[in-house]
Design a protein around this motif. Structure first.
Motif, PDB file in Angstrom:
ATOM      1  N   LYS A 105      -0.339  -2.222  16.579  1.00  0.00           N
ATOM      2  CA  LYS A 105      -0.142  -3.664  16.434  1.00  0.00           C
ATOM      3  C   LYS A 105       1.302  -4.044  16.137  1.00  0.00           C
ATOM      4  CE  LYS A 105      -4.923  -4.477  15.116  1.00  0.00           C
ATOM      5  NZ  LYS A 105      -5.859  -5.001  14.100  1.00  0.00           N
ATOM      6  N   ILE A 106       2.203  -3.061  16.221  1.00  0.00           N
ATOM      7  CA  ILE A 106       3.633  -3.322  16.074  1.00  0.00           C
ATOM      8  C   ILE A 106       4.267  -3.359  17.460  1.00  0.00           C
ATOM      9  CG2 ILE A 106       5.825  -2.447  15.187  1.00  0.00           C
ATOM     10  CD1 ILE A 106       4.049  -3.597  13.030  1.00  0.00           C
ATOM     11  N   ASN A 107       5.050  -4.404  17.742  1.00  0.00           N
ATOM     12  CA  ASN A 107       5.702  -4.520  19.044  1.00  0.00           C
ATOM     13  C   ASN A 107       6.865  -3.532  19.121  1.00  0.00           C
ATOM     14  OD1 ASN A 107       7.105  -5.345  21.372  1.00  0.00           O
ATOM     15  ND2 ASN A 107       6.406  -7.452  21.119  1.00  0.00           N
ATOM     16  N   GLU A 127      12.482  -1.185   2.373  1.00  0.00           N
ATOM     17  CA  GLU A 127      11.995  -2.337   3.153  1.00  0.00           C
ATOM     18  C   GLU A 127      11.492  -1.922   4.523  1.00  0.00           C
ATOM     19  OE1 GLU A 127      13.939  -6.554   3.447  1.00  0.00           O
ATOM     20  OE2 GLU A 127      14.637  -5.383   5.178  1.00  0.00           O
ATOM     21  N   VAL A 128      10.377  -2.511   4.904  1.00  0.00           N
ATOM     22  CA  VAL A 128       9.842  -2.357   6.256  1.00  0.00           C
ATOM     23  C   VAL A 128      10.260  -3.586   7.055  1.00  0.00           C
ATOM     24  CG1 VAL A 128       7.745  -2.325   7.658  1.00  0.00           C
ATOM     25  CG2 VAL A 128       7.888  -0.923   5.597  1.00  0.00           C
ATOM     26  N   TYR A 129      10.925  -3.356   8.170  1.00  0.00           N
ATOM     27  CA  TYR A 129      11.392  -4.437   9.044  1.00  0.00           C
ATOM     28  C   TYR A 129      10.806  -4.173  10.427  1.00  0.00           C
ATOM     29  CZ  TYR A 129      14.621  -7.920  10.973  1.00  0.00           C
ATOM     30  OH  TYR A 129      15.157  -9.032  11.576  1.00  0.00           O
ATOM     31  N   ALA A 130       9.861  -5.045  10.851  1.00  0.00           N
ATOM     32  CA  ALA A 130       9.196  -4.838  12.139  1.00  0.00           C
ATOM     33  C   ALA A 130       8.615  -6.161  12.607  1.00  0.00           C
ATOM     34  CB  ALA A 130       8.114  -3.769  12.015  1.00  0.00           C
ATOM     35  N   PHE A 131       8.035  -6.154  13.819  1.00  0.00           N
ATOM     36  CA  PHE A 131       7.438  -7.360  14.392  1.00  0.00           C
ATOM     37  C   PHE A 131       6.020  -7.060  14.842  1.00  0.00           C
ATOM     38  CE2 PHE A 131      11.939  -8.071  14.663  1.00  0.00           C
ATOM     39  CZ  PHE A 131      12.094  -9.434  14.458  1.00  0.00           C
ATOM     40  N   SER A 132       5.080  -7.854  14.347  1.00  0.00           N
ATOM     41  CA  SER A 132       3.688  -7.670  14.772  1.00  0.00           C
ATOM     42  C   SER A 132       3.475  -8.355  16.118  1.00  0.00           C
ATOM     43  CB  SER A 132       2.737  -8.266  13.741  1.00  0.00           C
ATOM     44  OG  SER A 132       2.870  -9.668  13.682  1.00  0.00           O
ATOM     45  N   LYS A 133       2.620  -7.767  16.940  1.00  0.00           N
ATOM     46  CA  LYS A 133       2.311  -8.365  18.238  1.00  0.00           C
ATOM     47  C   LYS A 133       1.542  -9.671  18.082  1.00  0.00           C
ATOM     48  CE  LYS A 133       2.033  -3.970  20.792  1.00  0.00           C
ATOM     49  NZ  LYS A 133       1.119  -3.065  21.535  1.00  0.00           N
ATOM     50  N   ASP A 134       0.641  -9.688  17.125  1.00  0.00           N
ATOM     51  CA  ASP A 134      -0.185 -10.876  16.882  1.00  0.00           C
ATOM     52  C   ASP A 134       0.563 -11.826  15.956  1.00  0.00           C
ATOM     53  OD1 ASP A 134      -2.199 -12.738  16.363  1.00  0.00           O
ATOM     54  OD2 ASP A 134      -3.768 -11.222  16.488  1.00  0.00           O
ATOM     55  N   ILE A 172      -2.434  -7.527   9.269  1.00  0.00           N
ATOM     56  CA  ILE A 172      -1.635  -6.387   9.759  1.00  0.00           C
ATOM     57  C   ILE A 172      -0.650  -5.944   8.687  1.00  0.00           C
ATOM     58  CG2 ILE A 172       0.112  -5.695  11.454  1.00  0.00           C
ATOM     59  CD1 ILE A 172      -1.292  -7.664  13.418  1.00  0.00           C
ATOM     60  N   THR A 173       0.056  -6.914   8.083  1.00  0.00           N
ATOM     61  CA  THR A 173       1.017  -6.599   7.029  1.00  0.00           C
ATOM     62  C   THR A 173       0.331  -5.935   5.840  1.00  0.00           C
ATOM     63  OG1 THR A 173       2.315  -8.539   7.685  1.00  0.00           O
ATOM     64  CG2 THR A 173       2.819  -7.567   5.547  1.00  0.00           C
ATOM     65  N   PHE A 231       1.013  -2.063   4.291  1.00  0.00           N
ATOM     66  CA  PHE A 231       1.430  -1.792   2.922  1.00  0.00           C
ATOM     67  C   PHE A 231       0.335  -1.134   2.093  1.00  0.00           C
ATOM     68  CE2 PHE A 231       5.106  -4.139   4.066  1.00  0.00           C
ATOM     69  CZ  PHE A 231       6.082  -3.698   3.192  1.00  0.00           C
ATOM     70  N   ASP A 232      -0.911  -1.332   2.470  1.00  0.00           N
ATOM     71  CA  ASP A 232      -1.977  -0.516   1.850  1.00  0.00           C
ATOM     72  C   ASP A 232      -1.703   0.963   2.105  1.00  0.00           C
ATOM     73  OD1 ASP A 232      -3.254  -2.757   0.968  1.00  0.00           O
ATOM     74  OD2 ASP A 232      -4.819  -2.764   2.514  1.00  0.00           O
ATOM     75  N   HIS A 233      -1.359   1.250   3.355  1.00  0.00           N
ATOM     76  CA  HIS A 233      -1.068   2.647   3.719  1.00  0.00           C
ATOM     77  C   HIS A 233       0.172   3.163   2.993  1.00  0.00           C
ATOM     78  CE1 HIS A 233      -1.287   6.150   6.410  1.00  0.00           C
ATOM     79  NE2 HIS A 233       0.053   6.104   6.406  1.00  0.00           N
ATOM     80  N   ILE A 234       1.198   2.320   2.867  1.00  0.00           N
ATOM     81  CA  ILE A 234       2.432   2.734   2.200  1.00  0.00           C
ATOM     82  C   ILE A 234       2.160   3.087   0.742  1.00  0.00           C
ATOM     83  CG2 ILE A 234       4.665   1.900   1.361  1.00  0.00           C
ATOM     84  CD1 ILE A 234       4.940   0.351   3.991  1.00  0.00           C
TER      85      ILE A 234
END
Length: 414
Positions: free
Chosen positions: A343-345, A365-372, A381-382, A386-389
Motif C-alpha cells: 500500500k506504499i507507492n 522518521e518514516v517518510y512515504a506516500f500511501s497509494k490510498d 495504513i499509517t 507504526f504498529d509493526h514498527i
C-alpha cells in the motif's frame, strides 16, 4: 365597464356628493381591476404549471424544468399584470389626474423590481443548468450570479430613484457621485468580496469540494459554497465554518487539492528511540534470521571486513573501524519493509531517516506516500505501519522513549 355599473348603483342608492363619487369611482375601479388582475394572474400560473410544465417534462433538456422551478414564468405573469394595470391607469384616474403621476411611479417601480426578480430567476436557472456539466461543478457560479445581481440591483435602484424624483439618469448619477465615498464605505465588504471572487477564479485558488485548512477560522473540511461574501466550509466534525471571501486572498490557508490529484498521500511520522539503547552489534546471528535483512547483512559484512582488513584495524575494541549498529540495522529493515509494502507507492519518495536528537530521544522518521488517499484508509495504513514498527523495536535491542508513568515512579521508589 363593470365598475361604472357599481359606481352608478352606489351613487343612486347612497346619494353621495359629486367629490365623494369621484373617489368612490376610483375605489370601485381599483377593486374591479384588482379582482380581474388576480384572476388573470391565477390563470397565467395555471397555464404555466399545466401546459408549459407538460411541455418541459417531455423535452430532453432540463433547462426548461429549471425555469419553472425558479419561478421564471410566475415573474413574467406579474410583469404582464402590472403592465396591463399601468396601461389602464389613465382610464382609472380620468377624474383624478393629479393622482395619475403618483400611481404611475409606484407601478413603474414595481415593474422594475419584478424585472430584477425575473432576471435573477433566469440566472439561477442558468447556474443550476451549468451545474449538471462536470466542467462547471467545481466553479464558484454563485459568486458570478451574486456579482451580476449586485450590479443589476444598483442599476435598478438608480432607475427607480430617477423615476421617483423625475430626474434624468445623467443628472441623478452626477448627483450620486457626491456620495461615492459613503457608498464605497457601505459596500466595502461587497467590493472586497467582488475583487476576491475574481482573483480566486483567475488564479484557481479554491474550487467547490476542495479540502482546505485555515487555522485562523478553525476550518478543516470541504468547501460547499463560494459566494460574494463568504466561503462555506463543512468541517469533518460536521460543523460549518464561514470564511470571508477576501480572507482567502489576504490570509494563508492550505488547499489539499494537489494531494488529491497526486499519486499518493504523504506519511510523515516518527518514533522516539532512547539514545542509550543504541549500540554496536557483536553477534549478528539473531539478525540473520530476519528475512528482509539477510542480503543487506551479507553485503555489509563483506564491505566492512574488507575495509577493516585493508586498514589493519584493531578489532579488540569494537569501537575501532567500521561496525554495524542496531539502529542502522533497524533503519535498513524499515526501508526494506516499506519497499515491499503493497500500500506504499513505490514510484514516489520513501525512506526512513534520523532527525536531530532531542531531550526525549532520537526521532526516527518514516517518510512515504500511501497509494490510498482516502482519509480513513490512509489512517489505517499509517497505523498498521507504526504498529509493526513498535512491535519490531525490541527485536533490535532498542527502546522507544516515553515519559515515566505513575507505575514507573512507584517502581523506582521501591
Amino acid at each position: 365597464m363593470v365598475s361604472k355599473f357599481f359606481y352608478h348603483f352606489f351613487k343612486d342608492k347612497l346619494l353621495v356628493p359629486h367629490e365623494a363619487s369621484i373617489y368612490l369611482n376610483l375605489i370601485t375601479n381599483l377593486v374591479v381591476i384588482g379582482i380581474f388582475g388576480y384572476i388573470l394572474f391565477k390563470l397565467l400560473r395555471f397555464f404555466g404549471k399545466k401546459f408549459l410544465g407538460k411541455i418541459a417534462y417531455k423535452t430532453k433538456t432540463s433547462f426548461d424544468d429549471l425555469l419553472i422551478k425558479n419561478k421564471v414564468f410566475r415573474n413574467i405573469s406579474r410583469i404582464i399584470i402590472l403592465s396591463m394595470f399601468n396601461s389602464s391607469l389613465h382610464i382609472l384616474l380620468e377624474d383624478l389626474p393629479f393622482l395619475y403621476r403618483y400611481f404611475e411611479k409606484v407601478v413603474s417601480i414595481a415593474i422594475i423590481l419584478f424585472t430584477v426578480w425575473l432576471i435573477r430567476s433566469i440566472l439561477l436557472s442558468i447556474k443550476d443548468f451549468l451545474r449538471e456539466f462536470s466542467s462547471f461543478k467545481d466553479k464558484p457560479l454563485e459568486s458570478y450570479v451574486q456579482i451580476f445581481m449586485v450590479i443589476l440591483w444598483m442599476i435598478a435602484i438608480v432607475i427607480a430613484f430617477s423615476v421617483l424624483t423625475d430626474k434624468s439618469l445623467y443628472r441623478f448619477l452626477t448627483a450620486l457621485g457626491t456620495f461615492s465615498a459613503i457608498l464605497l464605505l457601505i459596500f466595502k465588504d461587497t467590493i472586497l468580496g467582488f475583487v476576491a471572487s475574481i482573483q480566486i477564479t483567475i488564479n484557481d485558488t479554491v474550487r467547490l469540494n476542495d479540502w482546505i485548512t485555515m487555522e485562523k477560522y478553525s476550518a478543516d473540511g470541504s468547501v460547499i459554497e463560494i459566494n460574494l461574501a463568504s466561503v462555506i466550509v463543512k468541517n469533518f466534525d460536521n460543523t460549518v465554518t464561514s470564511i470571508p471571501t477576501y480572507s482567502l486572498i489576504s490570509d494563508s490557508f492550505k488547499n489539499w487539492r494537489a494531494m488529491n490529484n497526486s499519486k499518493g498521500r504523504r506519511i510523515k511520522r516518527s518514533v522516539l528511540i532512547k539514545v542509550n539503547s543504541i549500540k554496536f552489534v557483536e553477534d549478528l546471528s539473531s539478525f540473520n534470521k530476519i528475512e528482509l535483512l539477510k542480503p543487506y547483512i551479507a553485503n555489509s559484512l563483506k564491505e566492512i571486513n574488507r575495509y577493516n582488513t585493508e586498514k589493519k584495524i584493531d578489532k579488540s575494541l569494537l569501537i575501532n573501524g567500521r561496525n554495524l549498529t542496531n539502529l542502522g540495522l533497524f533503519r535498513k529493515y524499515l526501508d526494506e519493509y516499506l519497499k515491499q509494502h503493497p500500500k506504499i507507492n513505490q514510484e514516489l519518495l520513501f525512506m526512513t531517516r534520523q532527525l536531530e536528537s532531542t531531550p526525549n530521544g532520537m526521532p526516527l522518521e518514516v517518510y512515504a506516500f500511501s497509494k490510498d488517499k482516502t482519509w480513513i484508509n490512509y489512517e489505517r495504513i499509517t497505523a498498521d505501519i507504526f504498529d509493526h514498527i513498535f512491535a519490531s523495536i525490541s527485536y533490535f535491542d532498542l527502546e522507544a522513549f516515553e515519559l515515566p508513568t505513575g507505575n514507573d515512579l512507584n517502581h523506582l521508589n521501591k
